[in-house]
Every structure is written in C-alpha cells, then in structure tokens.
Design an enzyme around this catalytic site. Structure first.
Site, PDB file in Angstrom:
ATOM      1  N   GLY A 342      43.671  38.543  43.607  1.00  0.00           N
ATOM      2  CA  GLY A 342      44.347  37.487  43.127  1.00  0.00           C
ATOM      3  C   GLY A 342      43.644  36.854  42.069  1.00  0.00           C
ATOM      4  N   ALA A 343      42.379  37.210  41.922  1.00  0.00           N
ATOM      5  CA  ALA A 343      41.008  36.827  41.038  1.00  0.00           C
ATOM      6  C   ALA A 343      40.093  37.011  41.715  1.00  0.00           C
ATOM      7  CB  ALA A 343      41.513  35.164  40.188  1.00  0.00           C
ATOM      8  N   MET A 344      38.575  37.408  41.299  1.00  0.00           N
ATOM      9  CA  MET A 344      37.228  38.059  40.876  1.00  0.00           C
ATOM     10  C   MET A 344      36.341  36.804  40.573  1.00  0.00           C
ATOM     11  SD  MET A 344      34.868  39.099  42.600  1.00  0.00           S
ATOM     12  CE  MET A 344      33.203  38.930  42.132  1.00  0.00           C
ATOM     13  N   GLU A 345      35.451  36.088  40.774  1.00  0.00           N
ATOM     14  CA  GLU A 345      35.040  35.293  39.775  1.00  0.00           C
ATOM     15  C   GLU A 345      33.670  35.888  39.427  1.00  0.00           C
ATOM     16  OE1 GLU A 345      35.067  35.444  43.257  1.00  0.00           O
ATOM     17  OE2 GLU A 345      32.917  35.161  43.922  1.00  0.00           O
ATOM     18  N   ASN A 346      33.825  37.640  39.014  1.00  0.00           N
ATOM     19  CA  ASN A 346      32.982  38.254  37.683  1.00  0.00           C
ATOM     20  C   ASN A 346      32.382  37.221  36.625  1.00  0.00           C
ATOM     21  OD1 ASN A 346      33.454  40.500  38.608  1.00  0.00           O
ATOM     22  ND2 ASN A 346      34.984  40.473  37.224  1.00  0.00           N
ATOM     23  N   HIS A 378      38.642  27.102  40.735  1.00  0.00           N
ATOM     24  CA  HIS A 378      38.801  27.666  42.132  1.00  0.00           C
ATOM     25  C   HIS A 378      36.923  29.173  41.558  1.00  0.00           C
ATOM     26  CE1 HIS A 378      38.140  30.019  46.249  1.00  0.00           C
ATOM     27  NE2 HIS A 378      37.585  31.091  45.249  1.00  0.00           N
ATOM     28  N   GLU A 379      37.770  29.807  40.714  1.00  0.00           N
ATOM     29  CA  GLU A 379      36.658  30.605  40.330  1.00  0.00           C
ATOM     30  C   GLU A 379      35.264  30.212  39.075  1.00  0.00           C
ATOM     31  OE1 GLU A 379      37.472  34.137  41.158  1.00  0.00           O
ATOM     32  OE2 GLU A 379      39.365  32.852  42.166  1.00  0.00           O
ATOM     33  N   HIS A 382      32.874  29.215  40.508  1.00  0.00           N
ATOM     34  CA  HIS A 382      31.121  30.138  41.173  1.00  0.00           C
ATOM     35  C   HIS A 382      31.423  30.415  40.762  1.00  0.00           C
ATOM     36  CE1 HIS A 382      33.063  31.446  45.508  1.00  0.00           C
ATOM     37  NE2 HIS A 382      34.638  31.832  44.979  1.00  0.00           N
ATOM     38  N   GLU A 401      32.899  30.924  50.037  1.00  0.00           N
ATOM     39  CA  GLU A 401      34.517  30.308  49.669  1.00  0.00           C
ATOM     40  C   GLU A 401      35.381  29.132  49.589  1.00  0.00           C
ATOM     41  OE1 GLU A 401      36.412  32.473  48.075  1.00  0.00           O
ATOM     42  OE2 GLU A 401      34.604  34.015  47.740  1.00  0.00           O
TER      43      GLU A 401
HETATM   44 ZN   LIG Z   1      35.960  32.470  45.515  1.00  0.00          ZN
END
Ligand SMILES: [Zn+2]
Ligand SMILES: *[C@@H]1O[C@H](CO)[C@@H](O)[C@H](O)[C@H]1NC(C)=O
Ligand SMILES: *[C@@H]1O[C@H](CO)[C@@H](O)[C@H](O)[C@H]1NC(C)=O
Ligand SMILES: *[C@@H]1O[C@H](CO)[C@@H](O)[C@H](O)[C@H]1NC(C)=O
Ligand SMILES: *[C@@H]1O[C@H](CO)[C@@H](O)[C@H](O)[C@H]1NC(C)=O
Ligand SMILES: *[C@@H]1O[C@H](CO)[C@@H](O)[C@H](O)[C@H]1NC(C)=O
Length: 948
Positions: A342-346, A378-379, A382, A401
């Site tokens: 869905g998404a990635m917290e780079n 959420h992202e 992180h 998470e």
């Molecule tokens: Zn996460």
C-alpha cells in the site's frame, strides 16, 4: 540521536507524571521491557539506535554445510559505516530488449573481529570488474584470493590472503550491472501511459531484503550506515532519493547525454529504508520542504492537494509528540503506477499506490479520504519510530507496525480533529485482532529471531497482497497485533491505576516486564467475568470454539495480569488489577438485586483493556434495561463493545444466543455509528446462514423495524436528503441507514435511490449522487432496476476515469436480481477485455454474495474450474479468496456434499494456492452446519417474537 531514545527510567517516569507525550513513555516502556529481559538473560541490550526486545544472539540458521556463507545471517565480524553509491537506470531497453541499470559502490566498514573473509549481500547483480579492497589505516589491506556469488544465501563472498585487523577500517569497491525488471522489488521499473505514450519509471522497493538486489550491501536492519547516493539519469527526468538534491549537472557519459544528481547523505540508517526514483514529467506540489510527486495528470487534476494539506500538520504533530524534530531536511511522498504494498516508509521519500495517495472531493468518498489520512499518518509515524529507532531484527516487526498503526490514529486525528478517529480504532483494528486472536491457531506476538532468517520468511512476515487465509491472519496479526500490546501500555500509564506514585515510583503489581510478558509471549486474550452476586472476578483464555484445543503450551498457563476499570450505574469506580484466575469474594464488586434493584456494573470502560467481559445473568439484564431506557448512560464505545462481546460469547457458548440478540434491541433509539456498525458486523453472519431459510423474512422485518428511526433521523437532519451530515462517523452511519433501509424494504428508500440513479442516467455527464453514497446507491438502484439500469452502470464502468469509481460500479453490477444478467456478468469474468484478470475473482465473489447469484457463482466456478485454473495460472493469490468467497454461506449437508464432490472431481487438476482454502471451506461448512442446527430454533423463535 541514539541517546535520546534511551530515555532513562526517571525521565520516562517524569514523562508519565506530567502526562506528556505517551510515545516517549511507550518507547521507554519498550526499552525498560527489553532491559529487564536482558537482565534476566544476563545479556546487555544492544547499544545505539537499534532497539530490541530479543537479547540472545541467535545461532545462525545454517544451510547444509557449516561454512559462514551458508548461513542466512551475517557474521558479526564487519560493521558498515558509509556507502557511496552511484546508479544509472536505463529507461529504454538494451539491444537484447532488457532494461538494465549499472552502478558502482564503495562501502567503508570496520573490522570488529579478525577474519579473512568478507561476506556482503548481493542478489541478481553481475559484477563488471573485480572487487578491490583498500585499507584506510596505515597497514595495507590483504589481497583478494578469490571471490564468488553464493546464490542461495545471496552473498558476494570475498576470500582474502590474510586477516583483516580488528579496529581497522577498509573500503570495498564494486562495479556491477543489474536488470531493471518489472518485478516490484529492488530497483525496478513501472510503466504508465501519458498522452498516448508509454512512460517508464525507475523506482525502488528495498524493504525488506531487496537493497541487495540494487548494490552489494550489509542488508540487515541493524547494519546501519550513512548512504551517499548519486544517480545518473536521462535529461528531462527527475531523480529523487532519501536526501534532498544537492547538485545537478548536465554532462555526457560514454557518449550519452545525462543529468547527474547528487543527494544529501542520509542519516545513519538501515539499508531497507533507501529509495530511488527516476521519472519523466513528474510534477511536485509543494510547501516548504514538503513535496508530493505524481503523474502530471493527477497533479493537474488536483488529486494531490489533500495529501499536501495533511502532511504539514501531521509532521508537526509528530515532532511535538516524539519531542524530536523531523530528522531530515525534506519530506517527499510519491504515487507510483505499479506498487506492491500500500505504501512504504522509505526515510524522506515515502512511496504509495496511486489509489491511496490521491483524493478528489468530487469523486472520492469519506472512507477513501480516511484511508488516505491514516495511511499518510502511518508512514510519517515511521519517520521516527522504525526509521530513527529501528528494531534489531524482523521478528520484532509487530512492535514497529503495531506502534505505527496506533499513532497513525493520533496523527490523523490531529489533522482531522472532527472525525473522532481514535474511537474508530476499536472497530477497524481491535475487533479484527480479537477475531484472529480468539482462535486456537493464533500465536504469540514475538517470535524467535532464529525462526525468521531466510529472505522468503522475512517477506512472508510482511505479505499484504496474499489473500490466503493463513497469510491474511498472519498479516492482521502483525500489523494489528502490536495494538494489543499498546493498549496495555496505554492503560498502565493511565493515572487511574495509580501506577505512578507522585514520588516517581512505579506502583504496579509486578514489574513492567512481568506484566508485558504475559501479553506478548502467550497468544490470545482473556474473558474477564464478574459475578455481581458474589463480587468475584475471574479470567479465562477466550476461545471462539470452546471445543478447540490449544496445543501451544504457555509458561504463564494462559493467565494474564489484567487491569480492570469499571463503573457502577454510570459512575466510575477505583480500578483494580486482576492477578489470579479467580479472586476472593469482594463486597466492593458485589451487587445483588436485593440491594436496591437498579445498579448495573460495566467493566473495561472504553475498551481500554485487551479483553472481553462477561457478567452474571442478573447484571446482563440490568445492563440491557439501562440500554433500553437510556442508552447514553453507557459510553458509545462500550455500547458497541457490549454487542460485540455478547455475540462472541454466544459463539463460544458462554451465554445464550437470545441474550446476544437482545443487545440489539436498543438500536431502535441509537443514532451513533459505533454501536450500529458493531451490530451490523455481527448480524452479517446471520444473514449468510439464514437468507435462504424461513428465518429470513422475520430477520428482515426486525432489522427494518430497527433501522427505520435511523433512516428517518438522517432524512430529517439532511433536509430530505439534500445534504450530507457534518460528522465523519455520521456520514458513515448515513450510508448504513440507506444501505440497510433499502435492503430491508423501508418505505421510500428504494424510490429515493432509484430517483437519484435515474437522474444520473438522464444526464450521465452530471452525477448527482454524493460520493459517500455511491456504492450503496448504485447497488440499491441496480438491484431494484432491470436491464436498463444494469446496462447504464456497465457503460459508466467503461468510461470511469478513476479506479475507486470503477470499483464501486463493478460491485454494483453484481447486485442485480436478474439471474440472466448475473449469468452474463459471470461469463464476462472469463473475458479479460471485459473484466481484467485482477478483478475477476472479486466479481465472482460479489455475485456469490447476492442471494440470487449464489448457486450461479458456485456452478460457474465448479464447471469452469479446469479452465480458470489453467488460464489464471497456478499460484495466483486469488484462488483462495475465490473458494472461501463462494462457499461462505455453505451450511447444509447438500452443500457439504457438493464441496466434497468438487474436491474429488478436480483432484487431477489441483487447487494450487486454494488447496488449504478448500480444506478450510469444508471445515467451515461443517462448523456452520453445527452452529445452524444448534441455534436455528432459538434464533427463529427470537425473531418471530420480536416481529409478531
Ligand atoms: Zn508500517
Ligand atoms: C548477468 O549474467 C548472466 C550470466 O552471464 C546473464 O545471463 C544475465 O543476463 C546478466 N544480467 C544482466 C542484467 O545482463
Ligand atoms: C540539463 O538539461 C535539461 C534538459 O536539457 C534542462 O532542462 C536543465 O535545465 C539542465 N540542467 C542544468 C543544471 O543545466
Ligand atoms: C487544502 O487546503 C486548502 C487551504 O486550506 C483548501 O482550500 C483546500 O480545499 C484543501 N484541499 C483539500 C483537497 O482538502
Ligand atoms: C515512594 O512512595 C511509595 C509509596 O508510599 C513508597 O513505597 C516508596 O518507597 C517511595 N519511594 C521513594 C523513592 O521514596
Ligand atoms: C470514553 O471515551 C470518550 C470519548 O472517546 C470520553 O469522552 C469519555 O470520557 C471516556 N470515558 C471513560 C470512562 O474513560
């Protein structure tokens, strides 16, 4: 940076006392917890920014031999310090037709233990020159004896002629070439159309183990380093990475005109957080230091405005909350046409699926909007917890998470304060965790470090795309499981429990570690029962199926240390700790009808504790009386919780089913969303089991009676449906009111939706239906209409320009009562020109969800199994979903026989990824048959009596 997160006990406690940032205290508690465990194990906790709750160093899992390169875990001989990486993705195929990237990397590392071997991760990379090693100190580096790729364990192995010296630093230089494949992992390519042209994007997904597919690196989360990134890219494209661009020059390399972009070095961080994007015609929308990137059209259509609006306030909120400034000099977020998660917290460059980042007030519903807000929160959460403070190894991901999920509600709540998001966590997350965690097949939160070592095991931990039952459970467990931990932490911090004495002493019945262990190291949760006649409190491991057997022993014997807050007839009482299985009688909790009659006792106020509650029959009666006379004396969340607890306790045979049904009676006066949604979720199962039986009509009549006041309420407050209510959850409940009223035949509902739909049919360019209501209005209008409505919806589906709108129409087409149309729609699923393969499963499942389509969908699937199975490929994730979807209503011997016959007849074709789903469907059908036979009579009598 590191120090800030090793908050000392005193500082942490002060934090609690002044009620300041709960996060600091949560981190403190996590750290305290890990320190205590460490103490117990007599091992020092890890230093630096890496946080861990596991302290023993795992014996490396080994493949057949005992050579270091056969272990999936890096040895502790070398530690990386900095990387200097240059990458050049080609956005056009080479003469072999392959898209490639080239690059080189210098990694500086320090030798921690004497060794004559360098093990560094590398996967699917071809070295184009021999690696070279230089010493940074005065002693020259040993020469390289030999090097090779160890494919299974994904290493570049370099053997040296002499030992590296402890304490010395060395630099390893490699040049390499890799494929820029369309495999959604590592450095990969994504494609979209713009102005009739194909545009290629080079983008990345390093998490969890794909950085090694981009350049050789020490690819474990604890191996943090500083990354200096340089990207060569085609003129006219934009390059992005974690840091801000610090230099852009145009030049020519090997006869090719390129732009070279250099980025600010990253903070010390894990390799899985790296990100790189090279894209044509991306447009930024920006505020100072905040940029949102997307395809040109999406930006010019304004689809990024909402994300931009949210980001500033959310970052600001987290800065205050964590008491640490945003750690980077910019924040980029980008929407990608092809993206696995869905998404990635780079860190500093968060990547998203387009559907989740884009918002259009004219087309998207408020549910779409909420998804965008909570996902961004959420992202961004992180950026601190996860990126700045990182877990030592993947077995602790639940903490990462769970925490991000929890604080995302706080961040989004700050940005959208009118939505009451903090309350929604109960329905959205806690109930889901309860459902999984009440099964005997659940598991403890924390797994052992050595149980997760191979890349595929690590990926499995994160697999959000797989829909197989088991995986889905694992996923919700990980993402949401942390919630159960956090709820307890939060509760323990509540001053209510006098956990913290004013002199700074933590007054808990046991140490933090001892309390936590019971929630983290054993699966499940308790049901707490109060007997108001004796004043006794007791606890028991809650299992949905009372006959199931738990075969995982627990050192705590499935007993918990439970904080119990409670009220008596609306007045909060002093909370207590439940420490044992059953307490002595206690007059404070005693309350019989003789002492005056009306006092009701309610436990677990606002669901601040992770447990269910049961009462003696008299107290249940007193609660029900209160709900039926003045339900608002009970907090909203508890009204929802009473319903959910009752239905689940009935499922577990701890209370009669009619008592559970009695908890829905007060709904005729209820206007709030949480209790309604909780009841509708629970009644769903009754519909699945009984909608083709003689109970159906009285069930419909009962729900019609209950929903009518809600429907009328919304008609009034929206001035005859000309407006939408202000409140976020009121908007959700308006959808419930229309959906249930129309499906149960409340007067005026179907006319209303049909009229809106007709208006739209007359002016297709001008859709008058509010975005919130579209799903339910489309479905209701198609259900009430005929071929004309269906054809129109089909036509609109062809021209829908946004995925979320297309999804709503696709679902609505399955709502028709015309079996001829349903049959036609089913055949469309075998024609990819009509229904894309990725959507075929959900269309079939939606048709099966319609009473009229149920047997059609089953027959269609079983007759075509051979074809579907070969055509749609073995291993496709949707088969499991297909099987569980079309059989979810199965509850008769006849249906069981059909299932068994299907299994037998197709044994030669096989079921691939659906094999376990098929077995589960058989098991589930048996369980449904049992439930129906045990409860049918009581349920029938109850609904008849209520609607007589
Ligand atoms: Zn996460
Ligand atoms: C890497 O080398 C292998 C073996 O020579 C070759 O098959 C493969 O195509 C190369 N990879 C790329 C991206 O060129
Ligand atoms: C590099 O070239 C591109 C396209 O030719 C141009 O748009 C850009 O301004 C140039 N950048 C610099 C720093 O000269
Ligand atoms: C973004 O904020 C601006 C200014 O407050 C507002 O006018 C606009 O409607 C907002 N856009 C969205 C999509 O929320
Ligand atoms: C703090 O108060 C508690 C309760 O009165 C007491 O048991 C404890 O010894 C005190 N601690 C300190 C450090 O004074
Ligand atoms: C429960 O939560 C509501 C709103 O979230 C709050 O107003 C109320 O004070 C809480 N009640 C208790 C007893 O904690």
């Amino acid at each position: 940076m590191a120090k800030g997160f090793y908050i000392s006990k005193t500082v942490g406690v002060v934090g609690i006392m002044v009620g300041a940032a709960a996060v600091a205290t949560i981190i403190t508690l996590s750290v305290l917890y890990s320190q205590e465990k460490a103490k117990n194990n007599e091992v020092k906790p890890t230093e630096g920014t890496t946080m861990t709750t596991t302290t023993t160093t795992a014996a490396p899992t080994t493949a057949p031999s005992n050579e270091a390169w056969d272990s999936y875990r890096l040895p502790d001989t070398l530690l990386p310090d900095t990387y200097d990486v240059t990458l050049w993705p080609r956005l056009k195929p080479d003469n072999r037709g392959i898209y490639i990237f080239t690059g080189n990397s210098s990694v500086v590392f320090k030798c921690m233990k004497e060794t004559d071997m360098i093990l560094i991760h590398s996967n699917k990379l071809n070295l184009t020159t021999a690696p070279t090693l230089t010493a940074l100190g005065s002693t020259p580096a040993p020469t390289i004896k030999t090097h090779w790729m160890q494919v299974t364990t994904q290493y570049l192995v370099i053997q040296l002629n002499d030992n590296l010296k402890v304490g010395e630093s060395y630099e390893l230089f490699t040049e390499f070439l890799g494929e820029l494949a369309d495999d959604l992992s590592g450095f990969y390519r994504s494609v979209y159309q713009e102005d009739g042209q194909e545009k290629v994007v080079a983008t990345s997904q390093m998490h969890p183990t794909y950085a090694r597919k981009t350049f050789p690196c020490f690819d474990e989360p604890a191996m943090k380093a500083v990354f200096h990134i340089t990207v060569l890219h085609e003129r006219g494209t934009v390059a992005l990475s974690n840091g801000i661009e610090i230099e852009t020059v145009n030049t020519t390399v090997d006869g090719t005109a390129v732009t070279i972009t250099r980025f600010e070095p990253t903070p010390r961080m894990s390799s899985y957080l790296l990100a790189l994007v090279v894209m044509f015609t991306v447009l930024p929308v920006f505020a100072v230091q905040i940029r949102i990137w997307a395809r040109r059209k999406a930006v010019t259509d304004g689809h990024c405005a909402y994300a931009l609006n949210l980001t500033g306030p959310i970052l600001q909120f987290f800065e205050d909350y964590y008491k640490v400034p945003y750690p980077l000099s910019k924040s980029d977020q980008i929407a990608l046409p092809d993206f696995y998660f869905g998404a990635m917290e780079n860190w500093g460059l968060v990547t998203y699926r387009e559907t989740y980042l884009f918002y259009d007030p004219l087309i998207s519903s408020n549910a779409n909007k909420k998804k965008t807000a909570t996902l961004i929160a959420h992202e961004l959460a992180h950026m601190w917890f996860g990126n700045l403070v990182t877990l030592k190894w993947w077995n602790e991901v639940w903490l990462n998470e769970g925490f991000a999920t929890y604080v995302s509600y706080l961040g989004a709540d700050y940005a959208e304060p009118t939505w009451h998001l903090k309350d929604l966590i109960i329905l959205d997350d806690v109930h889901k965790v309860f459902a999984v965690d009440a099964l005997a097949s659940s598991r403890p939160l924390s797994s052992k470090e050595e149980d997760i070592t191979r890349p595929e095991q690590i990926s499995e931990v994160f697999d959000t795309i797989s829909y197989s039952k088991v995986r889905e459970q694992q996923h919700s467990f990980l993402i949401l499981g942390g919630v159960r931990f956090l709820i307890h932490v939060k509760l323990m911090l509540c001053g209510h429990f006098q956990a913290v004495h004013t002199n700074g002493t933590v007054l808990l019945p046991m140490t933090v570690g001892e309390i936590m262990d019971r929630w983290v190291l054993q699966m499940g949760f308790p049901v707490v029962t109060i007997n108001t006649a004796t004043g006794q409190l007791s606890q028991k491991h809650f299992l949905l199926d009372p006959e199931s057997v738990v075969d995982v022993p627990s050192q705590f014997d499935y007993e918990w240390i439970v904080p119990v807050n409670w009220m008596k007839s609306g007045v909060e009482q002093t909370p207590v700790w439940l420490l044992e299985r059953i307490t002595q009688s206690d007059d404070r909790h005693k309350h019989s009808n003789e002492d005056g009659g009306g006092d009701w006792v309610l436990l677990n106020l606002n669901l601040t504790g992770y447990y269910r509650v049961n009462y003696d029959t008299e107290n249940w009666e007193r609660i029900l009386n209160q709900l039926n006379s003045n339900h608002q004396a009970v907090p909203d969340i508890n009204r929802a919780q009473i319903v959910d607890d009752a239905f689940n306790l009935a499922r577990a045979k701890m209370i009669p089913i009619s008592l559970a049904l009695n908890t829905t009676k007060f709904l005729s006066q209820e206007m709030a969303y949480l209790p309604w949604q909780s009841a509708l979720n629970n009644l769903d199962y009754f519909y699945l089991m009984f909608d083709q039986t003689d109970i159906y009509e009285s069930m419909q009549a009962y729900l019609r009676k209950q929903i009518t006041p809600l429907f009328e309420h919304f008609r009034n407050i929206t001035t005859d449906w000309t407006e939408v209510p202000d409140g976020h959850t009121d908007q959700y409940n308006q959808v419930n009111a229309i959906r249930v009223a129309c499906s149960t035949g409340v007067d005026g509902c179907q006319n209303l939706t049909a009229e809106w739909f007709t208006q739209w049919m007359q002016h297709p360019e001008q859709n008058p239906i509010h975005p919130n209501l579209r799903s339910t209005v489309y479905c209701s209008a198609v259900a009430a209409g005929g071929a004309k409505e269906w054809d129109f919806a089909w036509e609109m589906l062809q021209t829908a320009s946004i995925a979320s709108e297309a999804d709503k129409l696709m679902s609505a087409l399955a709502c028709t009562k015309d079996t001829g149309l349903l049959e036609r729609y089913l055949t469309f699923t075998l024609d990819p020109m009509k229904i894309r393969k990725q959507d075929a499963t959900s269309v079939i499942v939606q048709i099966a969800g319609n009473v009229e389509g149920r047997s059609l969908a089953w027959n269609f699937t079983t007759l075509n199994w051979r074809y579907i199975f070969t055509e749609y490929g073995v291993g496709s994730f949707s088969f499991a979903k297909l099987i569980s979807g079309i059989t979810q209503t199965f509850s008769t011997q006849y249906q069981l026989d059909q299932l068994l016959q299907f299994k037998e007849e197709n044994a030669d074709v096989g079921f691939g990824a659906a094999s376990s789903a098929l077995d589960q469907a058989i098991e589930k059908t048996r369980a449904n048959m049992k439930w129906v036979s045990e409860n049918q009579r009581e349920i029938r009598d109850w609904f008849r009596a209520e609607t007589a």
